[in-house]
Scaffold this motif. Structure first.
Motif, PDB file in Angstrom:
ATOM      1  N   GLU A 165       0.820  -1.211   0.000  1.00 22.54           N
ATOM      2  CA  GLU A 165       0.000   0.000   0.000  1.00 22.54           C
ATOM      3  C   GLU A 165       0.855   1.262   0.000  1.00 22.54           C
ATOM      4  O   GLU A 165       0.522   2.255  -0.608  1.00 22.54           O
ATOM      5  CB  GLU A 165      -0.933  -0.007   1.221  1.00 22.54           C
ATOM      6  CG  GLU A 165      -2.057  -1.014   1.117  1.00 22.54           C
ATOM      7  CD  GLU A 165      -2.897  -0.825  -0.135  1.00 22.54           C
ATOM      8  OE1 GLU A 165      -3.257   0.325  -0.439  1.00 22.54           O
ATOM      9  OE2 GLU A 165      -3.172  -1.817  -0.825  1.00 22.54           O
ATOM     10  N   SER A 166       1.951   1.222   0.730  1.00 27.83           N
ATOM     11  CA  SER A 166       2.858   2.356   0.786  1.00 27.83           C
ATOM     12  C   SER A 166       4.155   1.861   1.390  1.00 27.83           C
ATOM     13  O   SER A 166       4.358   0.659   1.550  1.00 27.83           O
ATOM     14  CB  SER A 166       2.253   3.498   1.624  1.00 27.83           C
ATOM     15  OG  SER A 166       3.063   4.651   1.564  1.00 27.83           O
ATOM     16  N   PHE A 167       5.042   2.768   1.727  1.00 27.38           N
ATOM     17  CA  PHE A 167       6.298   2.373   2.346  1.00 27.38           C
ATOM     18  C   PHE A 167       6.263   2.783   3.802  1.00 27.38           C
ATOM     19  O   PHE A 167       5.985   3.930   4.127  1.00 27.38           O
ATOM     20  CB  PHE A 167       7.480   3.027   1.637  1.00 27.38           C
ATOM     21  CG  PHE A 167       8.797   2.642   2.231  1.00 27.38           C
ATOM     22  CD1 PHE A 167       9.423   1.472   1.849  1.00 27.38           C
ATOM     23  CD2 PHE A 167       9.388   3.428   3.206  1.00 27.38           C
ATOM     24  CE1 PHE A 167      10.626   1.093   2.408  1.00 27.38           C
ATOM     25  CE2 PHE A 167      10.588   3.062   3.770  1.00 27.38           C
ATOM     26  CZ  PHE A 167      11.206   1.890   3.371  1.00 27.38           C
ATOM     27  N   ALA A 168       6.582   1.830   4.696  1.00 30.93           N
ATOM     28  CA  ALA A 168       6.561   2.128   6.118  1.00 30.93           C
ATOM     29  C   ALA A 168       7.973   2.139   6.700  1.00 30.93           C
ATOM     30  O   ALA A 168       8.449   3.147   7.202  1.00 30.93           O
ATOM     31  CB  ALA A 168       5.685   1.113   6.856  1.00 30.93           C
ATOM     32  N   GLY A 169       8.674   1.014   6.648  1.00 31.64           N
ATOM     33  CA  GLY A 169      10.009   0.936   7.233  1.00 31.64           C
ATOM     34  C   GLY A 169      10.010   1.089   8.735  1.00 31.64           C
ATOM     35  O   GLY A 169      10.945   1.634   9.319  1.00 31.64           O
ATOM     36  N   ARG A 170       8.951   0.592   9.379  1.00 34.07           N
ATOM     37  CA  ARG A 170       8.868   0.711  10.839  1.00 34.07           C
ATOM     38  C   ARG A 170       9.724  -0.340  11.545  1.00 34.07           C
ATOM     39  O   ARG A 170      10.327  -0.060  12.575  1.00 34.07           O
ATOM     40  CB  ARG A 170       7.414   0.590  11.287  1.00 34.07           C
ATOM     41  CG  ARG A 170       6.538   1.781  10.915  1.00 34.07           C
ATOM     42  CD  ARG A 170       5.161   1.657  11.532  1.00 34.07           C
ATOM     43  NE  ARG A 170       4.447   0.516  10.990  1.00 34.07           N
ATOM     44  CZ  ARG A 170       3.630   0.577   9.937  1.00 34.07           C
ATOM     45  NH1 ARG A 170       3.458   1.720   9.317  1.00 34.07           N
ATOM     46  NH2 ARG A 170       2.998  -0.497   9.509  1.00 34.07           N
ATOM     47  N   LYS A 171       9.741  -1.555  10.999  1.00 36.73           N
ATOM     48  CA  LYS A 171      10.527  -2.641  11.586  1.00 36.73           C
ATOM     49  C   LYS A 171      11.526  -3.109  10.536  1.00 36.73           C
ATOM     50  O   LYS A 171      11.140  -3.659   9.503  1.00 36.73           O
ATOM     51  CB  LYS A 171       9.619  -3.786  12.020  1.00 36.73           C
ATOM     52  CG  LYS A 171       8.615  -3.393  13.102  1.00 36.73           C
ATOM     53  CD  LYS A 171       7.750  -4.577  13.512  1.00 36.73           C
ATOM     54  CE  LYS A 171       6.772  -4.177  14.608  1.00 36.73           C
ATOM     55  NZ  LYS A 171       5.918  -5.333  15.021  1.00 36.73           N
ATOM     56  N   LEU A 193      16.846   3.836   9.129  1.00 33.68           N
ATOM     57  CA  LEU A 193      17.060   3.202  10.428  1.00 33.68           C
ATOM     58  C   LEU A 193      16.778   4.188  11.560  1.00 33.68           C
ATOM     59  O   LEU A 193      16.231   3.808  12.603  1.00 33.68           O
ATOM     60  CB  LEU A 193      18.495   2.682  10.528  1.00 33.68           C
ATOM     61  CG  LEU A 193      18.915   1.638   9.493  1.00 33.68           C
ATOM     62  CD1 LEU A 193      20.381   1.274   9.678  1.00 33.68           C
ATOM     63  CD2 LEU A 193      18.036   0.403   9.570  1.00 33.68           C
ATOM     64  N   ALA A 194      17.143   5.448  11.351  1.00 36.08           N
ATOM     65  CA  ALA A 194      16.943   6.451  12.403  1.00 36.08           C
ATOM     66  C   ALA A 194      15.469   6.675  12.698  1.00 36.08           C
ATOM     67  O   ALA A 194      15.101   7.032  13.826  1.00 36.08           O
ATOM     68  CB  ALA A 194      17.600   7.766  11.994  1.00 36.08           C
ATOM     69  N   GLY A 195      14.612   6.453  11.717  1.00 33.08           N
ATOM     70  CA  GLY A 195      13.183   6.671  11.919  1.00 33.08           C
ATOM     71  C   GLY A 195      12.393   5.420  12.210  1.00 33.08           C
ATOM     72  O   GLY A 195      11.161   5.475  12.330  1.00 33.08           O
ATOM     73  N   ALA A 196      13.073   4.271  12.323  1.00 30.34           N
ATOM     74  CA  ALA A 196      12.376   3.002  12.523  1.00 30.34           C
ATOM     75  C   ALA A 196      11.991   2.796  13.983  1.00 30.34           C
ATOM     76  O   ALA A 196      12.657   3.297  14.897  1.00 30.34           O
ATOM     77  CB  ALA A 196      13.251   1.841  12.052  1.00 30.34           C
ATOM     78  N   ASP A 251       8.480  -9.791  11.805  1.00 29.98           N
ATOM     79  CA  ASP A 251       7.438  -8.928  11.242  1.00 29.98           C
ATOM     80  C   ASP A 251       8.063  -7.680  10.633  1.00 29.98           C
ATOM     81  O   ASP A 251       7.502  -6.581  10.688  1.00 29.98           O
ATOM     82  CB  ASP A 251       6.410  -8.540  12.324  1.00 29.98           C
ATOM     83  CG  ASP A 251       5.134  -7.959  11.725  1.00 29.98           C
ATOM     84  OD1 ASP A 251       4.817  -8.308  10.567  1.00 29.98           O
ATOM     85  OD2 ASP A 251       4.466  -7.153  12.403  1.00 29.98           O
ATOM     86  N   ALA A 252       9.238  -7.852  10.029  1.00 29.38           N
ATOM     87  CA  ALA A 252       9.950  -6.727   9.423  1.00 29.38           C
ATOM     88  C   ALA A 252       9.246  -6.292   8.142  1.00 29.38           C
ATOM     89  O   ALA A 252       8.736  -7.124   7.384  1.00 29.38           O
ATOM     90  CB  ALA A 252      11.392  -7.115   9.126  1.00 29.38           C
ATOM     91  N   ASP A 253       9.242  -4.996   7.900  1.00 28.03           N
ATOM     92  CA  ASP A 253       8.670  -4.488   6.657  1.00 28.03           C
ATOM     93  C   ASP A 253       9.734  -3.833   5.782  1.00 28.03           C
ATOM     94  O   ASP A 253       9.409  -3.152   4.808  1.00 28.03           O
ATOM     95  CB  ASP A 253       7.517  -3.517   6.924  1.00 28.03           C
ATOM     96  CG  ASP A 253       7.906  -2.362   7.838  1.00 28.03           C
ATOM     97  OD1 ASP A 253       9.114  -2.181   8.098  1.00 28.03           O
ATOM     98  OD2 ASP A 253       6.998  -1.640   8.291  1.00 28.03           O
TER      99      ASP A 253
END
Length: 289
Positions: A165-171, A193-196, A251-253
C-alpha cells in the motif's frame, strides 16, 4: 544524512504502481525531489536478429507490435505518475534541467532509449533509486534499471514488491556479514534506520566458521542514535530464504542487505542469496553493491 534526491525508474508494468507509492511516501517523508523516469525503448533497437527467411512484411509487423507494447507501457507509467500526484495534491509537472528544490516535489521525465543507460546516467546523482521487484517468474531475466542502479551508479537501490500500500520501514531487519557490500547498505539506510521503531541485526553463521559479531554493528548504530537488537541464526535453509524467514518472524517491513554478484556481458548476475531474496521478498529490500 537524509535523502534529498530520489529517482524512481518506472517501466510501465503493473508492478510500478506499488513502486511509485513507495517512492512518493519516501519523497514526502524526507522532503526530497523525486524524479519519475520512464524510458521508452526504440523499437528499431529492440528488433530481434533477422534471419534470411524473414520477410520485410514480417519485420514491419514485429516492429509495430514492439511499438504498440512500448506505448502501452509508457501510457500506463504516466497514468501511475498522474494518479500518485493527485493522491497527494501535487500538480503533475515535467522534469526540467534542474531539480525542483524546496520541500517535496515530484517531476516526470520521459525519454526514448535504453533503460539501463538512462538509469546509470541519471542515477549517479540520486541519493536513492527505487525500482520494482523483478518478476520472479522470469528467472534470470535482465532487469536493466536494477542492474544499472547497483553496478553502474554505486547508489543504493530500493526494490519494491507488488501489492504494497505504501512504504513504512517501521521494523527493519539488517542482513549482516561484515562485508563491504553490507556496510554500504547499512550506511545508505541510516535515514531509514533512524526513523524506525525497531531495528534487528541478523547474522547467519557460515558453514565451518563463526559468523561476524553483529554486536559490533549494533554498537556502531548506537553512535548514530539507533538502538538495534542482534539475532544470531544457525541457517536451516539457503541463506536468502533464511533471511526472508527471519524477516517474517520479526514482522519486518524492510530488509537491508548487501548485493553480491557482478554484471558481465550485460547479463544480470547476482549471488545466490541476493537472487533468492529478490525472487521471493514480499517486503521492500534496500540493496547496495
Amino acid at each position: 544524512m537524509t535523502y534529498r534526491s530520489i529517482l524512481a525508474v518506472l517501466d510501465g508494468t503493473p508492478a510500478g504502481e506499488s513502486q511509485l507509492r513507495a517512492a512518493f511516501a519516501l519523497g514526502r517523508r524526507y522532503d526530497a525531489y523525486l524524479e519519475v523516469l520512464h524510458v521508452k525503448p526504440d523499437p528499431n533497437m529492440s528488433l530481434p536478429l533477422v534471419g534470411e527467411g524473414m520477410s520485410g512484411a514480417l519485420i514491419d509487423d514485429v516492429s509495430r507490435e514492439l511499438e504498440a507494447s512500448a506505448q502501452a507501457n509508457a501510457d500506463r507509467a504516466r497514468r501511475f505518475y498522474d494518479e500518485a500526484c493527485r493522491a497527494v495534491d501535487l500538480a503533475p509537472v515535467e522534469a526540467g534541467d534542474k531539480p525542483l528544490a524546496g520541500g517535496f516535489r515530484a517531476a516526470w521525465r520521459s525519454l526514448v532509449g535504453r533503460e539501463d543507460s538512462e538509469t546509470a546516467a541519471r542515477g549517479l546523482l540520486a541519493d536513492l533509486i527505487v525500482v520494482a521487484r523483478p518478476d520472479p517468474g522470469q528467472d534470470g531475466a535482465y532487469a536493466p534499471a536494477l542492474e544499472a542502479g547497483l553496478f553502474e551508479t554505486a547508489r543504493p537501490v530500493l526494490v519494491v514488491p507488488p501489492g504494497g500500500e505504501s512504504f513504512a520501514g517501521r521494523k527493519v531487519a539488517i542482513a549482516w556479514n561484515a562485508t563491504r557490500e553490507a556496510t554500504r547498505a547499512v550506511s545508505a539506510a541510516l535515514p531509514l534506520l533512524a526513523g524506525a521503531e525497531s531495528v534487528t541485526v541478523v547474522s547467519l553463521a557460515e558453514s565451518g566458521r563463526n559468523a561476524p559479531d553483529p554486536a559490533r554493528l549494533a554498537d556502531y548504530l548506537l553512535l548514530h542514535g539507533i538502538e538495534a537488537r542482534v539475532r544470531r541464526v544457525e541457517p536451516q535453509r539457503h541463506a536468502g530464504n533464511e533471511l526472508l524467514a527471519q524477516c517474517a518472524e520479526l514482522d519486518a517491513d524492510l530488509l537491508v542487505m548487501g548485493a553480491y554478484g557482478h554484471s558481465r556481458l550485460r547479463e544480470f548476475v547476482l549471488g545466490g542469496a541476493t537472487r533468492e531474496v529478490l525472487s521471493n521478498a514480499e517486503v521492500p529490500v534496500l540493496l547496495a553493491h
